[in-house]
Design an enzyme around this catalytic site. Structure first.
Site, PDB file in Angstrom:
ATOM      1  N   GLU A  98       0.831  -1.208   0.000  1.00 32.40           N
ATOM      2  CA  GLU A  98       0.000   0.000   0.000  1.00 32.40           C
ATOM      3  C   GLU A  98       0.862   1.254   0.000  1.00 32.40           C
ATOM      4  O   GLU A  98       2.010   1.231   0.430  1.00 32.40           O
ATOM      5  CB  GLU A  98      -0.906   0.012   1.247  1.00 32.40           C
ATOM      6  CG  GLU A  98      -2.402  -0.084   0.933  1.00 32.40           C
ATOM      7  CD  GLU A  98      -3.005   1.112   0.219  1.00 32.40           C
ATOM      8  OE1 GLU A  98      -2.371   1.693  -0.690  1.00 32.40           O
ATOM      9  OE2 GLU A  98      -4.136   1.475   0.571  1.00 32.40           O
ATOM     10  N   ASP A  99       0.280   2.337  -0.475  1.00 29.96           N
ATOM     11  CA  ASP A  99       1.017   3.598  -0.499  1.00 29.96           C
ATOM     12  C   ASP A  99       1.032   4.267   0.877  1.00 29.96           C
ATOM     13  O   ASP A  99       2.065   4.707   1.353  1.00 29.96           O
ATOM     14  CB  ASP A  99       0.440   4.546  -1.568  1.00 29.96           C
ATOM     15  CG  ASP A  99      -1.089   4.671  -1.499  1.00 29.96           C
ATOM     16  OD1 ASP A  99      -1.701   4.132  -0.563  1.00 29.96           O
ATOM     17  OD2 ASP A  99      -1.666   5.322  -2.393  1.00 29.96           O
ATOM     18  N   ASP A 102      -3.614   5.411   6.641  1.00 27.49           N
ATOM     19  CA  ASP A 102      -4.152   6.654   7.188  1.00 27.49           C
ATOM     20  C   ASP A 102      -5.119   6.296   8.330  1.00 27.49           C
ATOM     21  O   ASP A 102      -4.694   5.973   9.429  1.00 27.49           O
ATOM     22  CB  ASP A 102      -4.811   7.415   6.040  1.00 27.49           C
ATOM     23  CG  ASP A 102      -5.263   8.810   6.401  1.00 27.49           C
ATOM     24  OD1 ASP A 102      -4.620   9.430   7.248  1.00 27.49           O
ATOM     25  OD2 ASP A 102      -6.264   9.294   5.837  1.00 27.49           O
ATOM     26  N   PHE A 151      -1.746  16.194   4.257  1.00 25.28           N
ATOM     27  CA  PHE A 151      -2.151  15.524   3.025  1.00 25.28           C
ATOM     28  C   PHE A 151      -0.999  15.592   2.025  1.00 25.28           C
ATOM     29  O   PHE A 151      -0.539  16.669   1.662  1.00 25.28           O
ATOM     30  CB  PHE A 151      -3.415  16.147   2.438  1.00 25.28           C
ATOM     31  CG  PHE A 151      -4.055  15.243   1.434  1.00 25.28           C
ATOM     32  CD1 PHE A 151      -4.847  14.172   1.846  1.00 25.28           C
ATOM     33  CD2 PHE A 151      -3.827  15.406   0.075  1.00 25.28           C
ATOM     34  CE1 PHE A 151      -5.408  13.300   0.928  1.00 25.28           C
ATOM     35  CE2 PHE A 151      -4.393  14.537  -0.856  1.00 25.28           C
ATOM     36  CZ  PHE A 151      -5.182  13.483  -0.423  1.00 25.28           C
ATOM     37  N   ARG A 164       0.008  12.274  -9.271  1.00 27.26           N
ATOM     38  CA  ARG A 164       0.544  10.920  -9.105  1.00 27.26           C
ATOM     39  C   ARG A 164       1.913  10.755  -9.751  1.00 27.26           C
ATOM     40  O   ARG A 164       2.717   9.944  -9.324  1.00 27.26           O
ATOM     41  CB  ARG A 164      -0.400   9.890  -9.742  1.00 27.26           C
ATOM     42  CG  ARG A 164      -1.744   9.744  -9.050  1.00 27.26           C
ATOM     43  CD  ARG A 164      -2.442   8.499  -9.579  1.00 27.26           C
ATOM     44  NE  ARG A 164      -3.871   8.444  -9.288  1.00 27.26           N
ATOM     45  CZ  ARG A 164      -4.400   8.001  -8.152  1.00 27.26           C
ATOM     46  NH1 ARG A 164      -3.613   7.587  -7.173  1.00 27.26           N
ATOM     47  NH2 ARG A 164      -5.704   7.972  -7.976  1.00 27.26           N
TER      48      ARG A 164
END
Ligand code: IMP
Ligand code: MG
Length: 179
Positions: A98-99, A102, A151, A164
Site C-alpha cells: 500500500e502507499d 491513514d 495531506f 501521481r
C-alpha cells in the site's frame, strides 16, 4: 504541479533508499516462501513497480481496486471492492503493498478479506504511515516512513487524481483543496 507543493517530504533519492531497504528486508524474510504481492490501485502502483524490483525472490503479483475516498481528502470509512483478484490464495504468503496507511479502514478491510481466502500468511507493507489519524488498529509489518498528519501527493499518491506522476512526495498546499 510543483507550485502546489508546500514542502517536499521525501525526495526521489530518499524514496529510493526506503524502497531498497524494504526490498532487502522482504527478500530476507520470504526466502523459501510463496510470495504473492497484492497492490491496491491506483495509488500504490508506483511503489509496487519499484518494490518488486527491489525484492530478489520469485513472486506473483496482483492488483485490486478499492474505493473509500471519492475526491475529498478524508476517508468515508466505507470501503468497497471495485476490482477483485482472480487467482486463489491457498498456500501463498500474501504481502499487501500500500502507499499510505491513514485511518486504517482500507487495510483493515483488505486484510480481513484476504485472510478468509486461506493463504499461508498475510502481512502488510506500506510506504507511508500517518499514525495520528488511525481509527482502526492495523498491524503493518513493513513501514517505509511515519509522516505527520498532512495531506501528501506524488509517487503515486493523488489529490483528485492529480500529482501521481511527481517523482517525489510533498505536502499539498491547503489552499489547493480548501477551495
Ligand atoms: P485509509 O483507509 O484512511 O487508511 O486510507 C488509505 C487510502 O487513502 C490510501 O491508500 C490513499 O489512497 C488515501 N490517502 C490517505 N491519506 C492520503 C494522503 O495524504 N494523500 C493521498 N492519498 C491519501
Ligand atoms: Mg490507495
Amino acid at each position: 504541479m510543483v507550485n502546489d507543493i508546500r514542502e517536499v517530504l521525501l525526495t526521489k533519492e530518499e524514496i529510493e533508499k526506503l524502497v531498497k531497504d524494504l526490498g532487502a528486508r522482504i527478500t530476507e524474510d520470504y526466502k523459501g516462501k510463496n510470495l504473492f504481492l497484492i497492490t491496491v490501485l491506483k495509488g500504490a502502483s508506483v511503489f509496487m513497480a519499484d518494490l518488486m524490483r527491489a525484492i530478489d525472490l520469485p513472486c506473483e503479483i496482483e492488483f485490486m481496486v478499492l474505493s473509500s475516498y471519492g475526491s475529498g481528502t478524508t476517508s468515508t470509512g466505507s470501503v468497497k471492492i471495485v476490482k477483485d483478484i482472480d487467482l486463489p490464495l491457498e498456500g501463498k504468503d500474501v504481502l499487501v503493498v500500500e502507499d499510505i496507511l491513514d485511518t486504517g479502514y482500507t487495510l483493515d478491510f483488505l486484510f480481513n478479506l484476504l485472510k478468509k481466502r486461506n493463504p499461508n500468511s498475510v502481512e502488510i507493507c506500506t510506504l507511508l504511515d500517518k499514525p495520528e489519524r488511525r481509527k482502526v488498529q492495523v498491524a503493518a509489518k513493513y513501514i517505509g516512513r511515519e509522516i505527520p498528519d498532512e495531506f501528501v501527493v506524488g509517487y503515486g499518491l493523488d489529490y483528485d487524481e492529480k500529482y501521481r506522476n511527481m517523482p517525489f512526495i510533498g505536502i499539498l498546499k491547503p489552499e489547493v483543496y480548501s477551495n
